[in-house]
Design a protein around this motif. Structure first.
Motif, PDB file in Angstrom:
ATOM      1  N   LEU A 129       3.884   5.738  -5.488  1.00 37.70           N
ATOM      2  CA  LEU A 129       3.990   5.755  -6.946  1.00 37.70           C
ATOM      3  C   LEU A 129       2.864   6.541  -7.600  1.00 37.70           C
ATOM      4  CD1 LEU A 129       5.043   2.058  -7.689  1.00 37.70           C
ATOM      5  CD2 LEU A 129       6.472   4.103  -7.788  1.00 37.70           C
ATOM      6  N   SER A 130       1.722   6.578  -6.955  1.00 34.41           N
ATOM      7  CA  SER A 130       0.588   7.304  -7.536  1.00 34.41           C
ATOM      8  C   SER A 130       0.605   8.787  -7.214  1.00 34.41           C
ATOM      9  CB  SER A 130      -0.732   6.705  -7.031  1.00 34.41           C
ATOM     10  OG  SER A 130      -0.840   6.854  -5.618  1.00 34.41           O
ATOM     11  N   GLY A 131       1.491   9.195  -6.290  1.00 37.98           N
ATOM     12  CA  GLY A 131       1.555  10.595  -5.894  1.00 37.98           C
ATOM     13  C   GLY A 131       2.689  11.328  -6.563  1.00 37.98           C
ATOM     14  N   SER A 132       2.987  12.497  -6.042  1.00 35.99           N
ATOM     15  CA  SER A 132       4.058  13.332  -6.592  1.00 35.99           C
ATOM     16  C   SER A 132       5.393  12.905  -6.018  1.00 35.99           C
ATOM     17  CB  SER A 132       3.820  14.797  -6.249  1.00 35.99           C
ATOM     18  OG  SER A 132       4.957  15.575  -6.553  1.00 35.99           O
ATOM     19  N   TRP A 173      11.033   7.191  -4.651  1.00 33.35           N
ATOM     20  CA  TRP A 173      11.335   7.956  -5.857  1.00 33.35           C
ATOM     21  C   TRP A 173      12.809   8.267  -6.047  1.00 33.35           C
ATOM     22  CZ3 TRP A 173       8.232   8.842  -9.873  1.00 33.35           C
ATOM     23  CH2 TRP A 173       6.864   8.650  -9.702  1.00 33.35           C
ATOM     24  N   ASP A 229       8.143   8.539   0.270  1.00 30.88           N
ATOM     25  CA  ASP A 229       8.299   9.079  -1.082  1.00 30.88           C
ATOM     26  C   ASP A 229       9.764   9.192  -1.473  1.00 30.88           C
ATOM     27  OD1 ASP A 229       5.606   9.285  -1.535  1.00 30.88           O
ATOM     28  OD2 ASP A 229       5.462  11.340  -0.813  1.00 30.88           O
ATOM     29  N   HIS A 256       0.831  -1.208   0.000  1.00 31.98           N
ATOM     30  CA  HIS A 256       0.000   0.000   0.000  1.00 31.98           C
ATOM     31  C   HIS A 256       0.866   1.259   0.000  1.00 31.98           C
ATOM     32  CE1 HIS A 256      -3.295   2.731   0.865  1.00 31.98           C
ATOM     33  NE2 HIS A 256      -2.614   3.205   1.903  1.00 31.98           N
ATOM     34  N   LEU A 298       2.394   1.648  -3.566  1.00 35.73           N
ATOM     35  CA  LEU A 298       1.422   2.093  -4.559  1.00 35.73           C
ATOM     36  C   LEU A 298       0.995   3.537  -4.310  1.00 35.73           C
ATOM     37  CD1 LEU A 298      -0.802  -1.100  -4.874  1.00 35.73           C
ATOM     38  CD2 LEU A 298       0.973  -0.303  -6.442  1.00 35.73           C
ATOM     39  N   THR A 299       0.865   3.908  -3.041  1.00 35.90           N
ATOM     40  CA  THR A 299       0.504   5.287  -2.718  1.00 35.90           C
ATOM     41  C   THR A 299       1.594   6.254  -3.154  1.00 35.90           C
ATOM     42  OG1 THR A 299      -0.810   4.556  -0.816  1.00 35.90           O
ATOM     43  CG2 THR A 299      -0.120   6.868  -0.854  1.00 35.90           C
TER      44      THR A 299
END
Length: 336
Positions: A38-41, A53, A49, A32, A35-36
């Protein structure tokens, strides 16, 4: 197995492998969280993050690209040499890169060069690989054409020469230099960043797009050079393009990730046993399978003795050697 089924399976496994490479490490993340993130900025600024990233995602992408280039290069070389024991190192690119990297470590100290932020070691490794490949190709080329047999022998000779230079540098280098050379030769992806991903992605686009265009020619070469000429293929031009594409892809991969063994040798074998020798399916399937294998090898290298990392080349050798021994026990392993 039908190629379409294998492509679907490999595509699904590749997605799972990328997610696993981002999720697992010294700090384990939940699916979770991954995926969170990767789906955000990518500039969200939270710890998760940053891990996803700035550290794990570029490393996973770099790993997948390196694995794909090594595997597709091995498949192309096995087709060109008509030999299931061929791999990209036969054209001297790996040994030349190792010698170039060793020279940079001993005489340059691995300082940062002013070219896209790449280290002097990476640049020297790429230059060494390209120089060795150019010498091998030149030795094998005559007015009558390029001899594959001569190229094979020249590759062995140039690899031995580059290996002796590397050994000489190891002998005269300090303990710290010796350790750095040894670690480089074991392979590693800890230096991954978005700059390196962009460079390798650009090269991969050319190589992974260009090699499949030569699939029909490689199929014809399996019948022999004379037969390929009778079928209308420009054999010498095809050889030149294959060498250039494989040398570029493998050279950049080795320069950015060090020497990683067995991927270019074992993966095409396994894929060939599953779908046959048709290079129209073999080349893209090998690229997918190589990416998957190296992703799992790098993931294991990061978690087996976490927080310490093992060199990924050790993992690929430990995984690849038993697989290759198993393939050698099957007579089908020699069928192209």
């Amino acid at each position: 197995m039908k190629p379409g089924v294998l492509f679907g399976l490999l595509g699904a496994v590749l997605v799972v492998s990328l997610l696993a490479a981002v999720r697992f490490g010294a700090v384990s993340l939940s699916l979770h969280q991954v995926l969170t993130a990767l789906s955000g900025s990518p500039a969200a600024g939270t710890g998760t993050d940053l891990i996803v990233w700035q550290i794990r995602l570029p490393r996973a992408l770099l790993t997948a690209l390196v694995g794909a280039l090594l595997a597709v290069g091995g498949a192309a070389m096995q087709g060109l040499f008509r030999n299931p024991l061929a791999d990209p190192s036969l054209i001297g690119v790996t040994a030349g890169a190792s010698a170039g990297a060793s020279l940079a470590i001993v005489f340059g100290g691995g300082t940062i060069a002013g070219v896209l932020g790449l280290s002097l070691v990476s640049l020297a490794a790429f230059a060494g690989g390209m120089l060795a490949t150019a010498v091998v190709y030149r030795l094998a080329t005559r007015a009558t054409g390029t001899s594959v047999a001569t190229m094979l022998l020249a590759g062995i000779a140039i690899s031995a020469l580059a290996g002796s230079l590397t050994s000489l540098l190891e002998f005269y280098g300090s303990n710290e230099m010796l350790r750095r050379i040894s670690l480089w030769q074991m392979g590693g992806l800890e230096g991954a960043n978005w700059t390196r991903v962009a460079i390798l992605a650009a090269v991969a686009t050319i190589v992974l797009g260009g090699l499949p265009l030569q699939a029909r020619a490689l199929n014809a070469l399996l019948l022999g050079e004379s037969e390929a000429r009778h079928l209308g293929f420009g054999v010498d031009r095809i050889k030149r393009w294959l060498i250039v594409l494989v040398a570029a892809g493998v050279g950049v991969s080795v320069a950015l990730a060090g020497a990683i063994a067995f991927v270019g040798l074992v993966v095409p074998h396994i894929v060939r046993l599953l779908i046959g020798p048709d290079h129209r399916a073999l080349l893209p399937a090998s690229a997918l399978a190589g990416a998957i294998l190296l992703l799992w090898a790098d993931t294991l290298a990061r978690i087996v003795v976490a927080p310490t990392e093992l060199p990924v080349g050790l993992i690929t050798a430990l995984l690849g050697a038993p697989l290759f021994i198993g393939l050698l026990r099957s007579t089908r392993a020699y069928d192209l």
